[in-house]
Scaffold this active site. Structure first.
Site, PDB file in Angstrom:
ATOM      1  N   ARG A  52       0.970  -1.183  -0.214  1.00 36.74           N
ATOM      2  CA  ARG A  52       0.166   0.042   0.000  1.00 36.74           C
ATOM      3  C   ARG A  52       0.748   1.345   0.055  1.00 36.74           C
ATOM      4  NH1 ARG A  52      -2.756  -3.741   2.030  1.00 36.74           N
ATOM      5  NH2 ARG A  52      -0.747  -4.098   2.853  1.00 36.74           N
ATOM      6  N   THR A  53       1.741   1.245   0.915  1.00 36.46           N
ATOM      7  CA  THR A  53       2.595   2.445   1.266  1.00 36.46           C
ATOM      8  C   THR A  53       3.118   2.868  -0.106  1.00 36.46           C
ATOM      9  OG1 THR A  53       2.586   1.846   3.432  1.00 36.46           O
ATOM     10  CG2 THR A  53       4.028   3.788   2.706  1.00 36.46           C
ATOM     11  N   LYS A  81      25.922  -3.297  -0.723  1.00 34.44           N
ATOM     12  CA  LYS A  81      27.265  -3.259  -0.896  1.00 34.44           C
ATOM     13  C   LYS A  81      27.860  -2.509   0.395  1.00 34.44           C
ATOM     14  CE  LYS A  81      27.548  -2.631  -5.944  1.00 34.44           C
ATOM     15  NZ  LYS A  81      27.622  -1.624  -6.955  1.00 34.44           N
ATOM     16  N   ARG A 102      11.236   4.242   3.385  1.00 33.01           N
ATOM     17  CA  ARG A 102      10.827   3.032   4.307  1.00 33.01           C
ATOM     18  C   ARG A 102      12.081   2.339   4.746  1.00 33.01           C
ATOM     19  NH1 ARG A 102       5.672  -0.968   4.618  1.00 33.01           N
ATOM     20  NH2 ARG A 102       4.701   0.987   5.268  1.00 33.01           N
ATOM     21  N   HIS A 130       4.892   6.259  11.309  1.00 30.33           N
ATOM     22  CA  HIS A 130       4.585   5.981  10.312  1.00 30.33           C
ATOM     23  C   HIS A 130       3.660   7.085   9.977  1.00 30.33           C
ATOM     24  CE1 HIS A 130       3.321   4.027   6.614  1.00 30.33           C
ATOM     25  NE2 HIS A 130       3.162   2.990   6.881  1.00 30.33           N
TER      26      HIS A 130
HETATM   27  C1  NCD Z   1       1.778  -0.967   8.381  1.00 30.12           C
HETATM   28  C2  NCD Z   1       3.222  -0.753   8.261  1.00 30.12           C
HETATM   29  O1  NCD Z   1       4.136  -1.077   7.528  1.00 30.12           O
HETATM   30  O2  NCD Z   1       3.726  -0.317   9.570  1.00 30.12           O
HETATM   31  N1  NCD Z   1       1.406  -1.313   6.989  1.00 30.12           N
HETATM   32  C3  NCD Z   1       1.097  -0.239   6.200  1.00 30.12           C
HETATM   33  O3  NCD Z   1       1.999   0.618   6.106  1.00 30.12           O
HETATM   34  N2  NCD Z   1       0.046   0.103   5.851  1.00 30.12           N
HETATM   35  C4  NCD Z   1       1.322  -2.066   9.291  1.00 30.12           C
HETATM   36  C5  NCD Z   1       1.769  -3.479   9.280  1.00 30.12           C
HETATM   37  O4  NCD Z   1       2.748  -3.805   8.520  1.00 30.12           O
HETATM   38  O5  NCD Z   1       1.382  -4.370  10.041  1.00 30.12           O
END
Ligand code: NCD
Length: 370
Positions: A52-53, A81, A102, A130
């Site tokens: 999703r993100t 590396k 991320r 997040h």
């Molecule tokens: C979450 C995350 O990555 O923290 N997912 C997301 O980004 N929608 C929650 C999860 O991974 O459980």
């Protein structure tokens, strides 16, 4: 250093309000924004899995008329590396206009932001924050209630490592009349520093309980989370806790008729598929709202004035007080070492450990806030 967003509270309540307004305007009139980011590029740097993100960031940039360069697998980049997050941020700043990153380690987003010459958006840093998930959550709540005030919100599951929980708690604590019910096993309670900094300092009424059934009748919002296998050091502990909460149609009978059910997704077994048919389920709407809020955030950080991109102008010093602004008060002392093994400080030797003085007078790592 351009303005970056490490957590929701790097934006003021008023700025979050503006993001919601922009997102609602995008929903009403997407054509108005179809070329807003023409000629601009977003880099998505994902050192950890995501559906999703990352995809909603990319869809967001395309729907704004911009382009995307993506690193979806750290194994195929120079990270394999041994390149550091700091060096990667400096390099990628030469190719794009904005970064969404991320990373599995807490504080990695702040390291990137401190080294990039362009805005960095934290798309999740370990178990820390997040913010863009929280923006999606806030739009979901806003579209339901018309505002964020007076809500009792129950967080259920992995509240220790759940970065979505940490960011949403910090965000909701700024609205009037918020109450929290924290539902978790003993081992997965919300970190103590968050209780002190977010809950106690704002005087938020808060209960910590272990029973979902007991909590459910009180809630306006139930925020379910996954027990996150990848964050456990002990696989046996994960096995013991993984199915501790399962929301099903039977339990939903205990919830108020207007209590909405949210989840950042992915779900494993904590929400039975039958709940998807309950009119109170909102987790798939959240994923769509995430795209709109990421569009609004990209516009804001690139300096959208309603007509065109003027470039973000605010200097670091004017930031309202979230983790990114901690950088401006960070102190160094050769004797200070962050001891958190899940912090970026533990993963990359080149990082200079820095701290800030917390409200209780103790030193906290500026990257992971522990
Ligand atoms: C979450 C995350 O990555 O923290 N997912 C997301 O980004 N929608 C929650 C999860 O991974 O459980």
């Amino acid at each position: 250093m351009k303005r970056s967003v490490i957590d929701t509270v790097d934006l003021s309540v008023e700025e979050v309000r503006q993001l919601l307004d922009t997102a609602m305007d995008i929903i009403a009139d997407p054509a108005k924004y179809a070329h807003a980011c023409a000629g601009k590029k977003l880099a998505t740097l994902f050192f950890e899995p995501s559906t999703r993100t990352r995809m909603s960031f990319e869809a967001a940039m395309y729907e704004l008329g911009g382009n995307v360069i993506s690193m979806t697998d750290a194994g195929t980049s120079s990270a394999a590396k041994g390149e550091t997050v700091a060096d990667t941020a400096k390099v990628v700043s030469n190719y794009v206009d904005i970064i969404a990153q991320r990373h599995p380690k807490a504080g990695a987003a702040l390291v990137a932001a401190a080294n990039a010459s362009i805005p960095v958006i934290n798309a999740g840093d370990g178990g820390h924050c997040h913010p863009t998930q929280t923006f999606a959550d806030l739009l979901t709540i806003y579209r339901e209630h018309g505002n964020m005030n007076g809500l009792t919100i129950g967080f259920c599951g992995d509240l220790l490592y759940g970065r979505t929980v940490h960011s949403l708690m910090a965000a909701m604590a700024r609205y009037e009349g918020t109450r929290f019910v924290l539902i978790s096993p003993e081992e997965l309670r919300v970190p103590r520093h968050l209780i002190e900094d977010v809950v106690e300092s704002a005087g938020i009424p808060c209960e910590e309980v272990t029973s979902l059934e007991e909590a459910l009748p009180k809630l306006d919002v139930l925020y379910m989370t996954r027990i996150q296998k990848e964050r456990f050091d002990d696989p046996a502990q994960y096995e013991r806790l993984k199915n501790v909460y399962v929301l099903d149609a039977e339990k939903m009978k205990l919830a108020k008729p207007d209590c909405i059910v949210m989840h950042p997704l992915p779900r494993v077994d904590e929400i039975a598929v039958e709940v998807d048919d309950d009119p109170r389920a909102r987790y798939f709407e959240q994923t769509l709202n995430g795209k709109y809020m990421r569009m609004a955030l990209i516009l804001k950080l690139l300096g959208w004035d309603g007509q065109s991109l003027t470039g973000a102008k605010e200097p670091a010093e004017t930031y309202p007080g979230g983790p990114f602004s901690l950088w401006t008060i960070a102190e160094e002392d050769p004797a200070y070492k962050c001891g958190n093994p899940k912090c970026i400080c533990a993963a990359e030797r080149s990082i200079r450990h820095k701290y800030y003085i917390a409200k209780d007078g103790s030193r906290r790592c500026v990257y992971c806030e522990q």
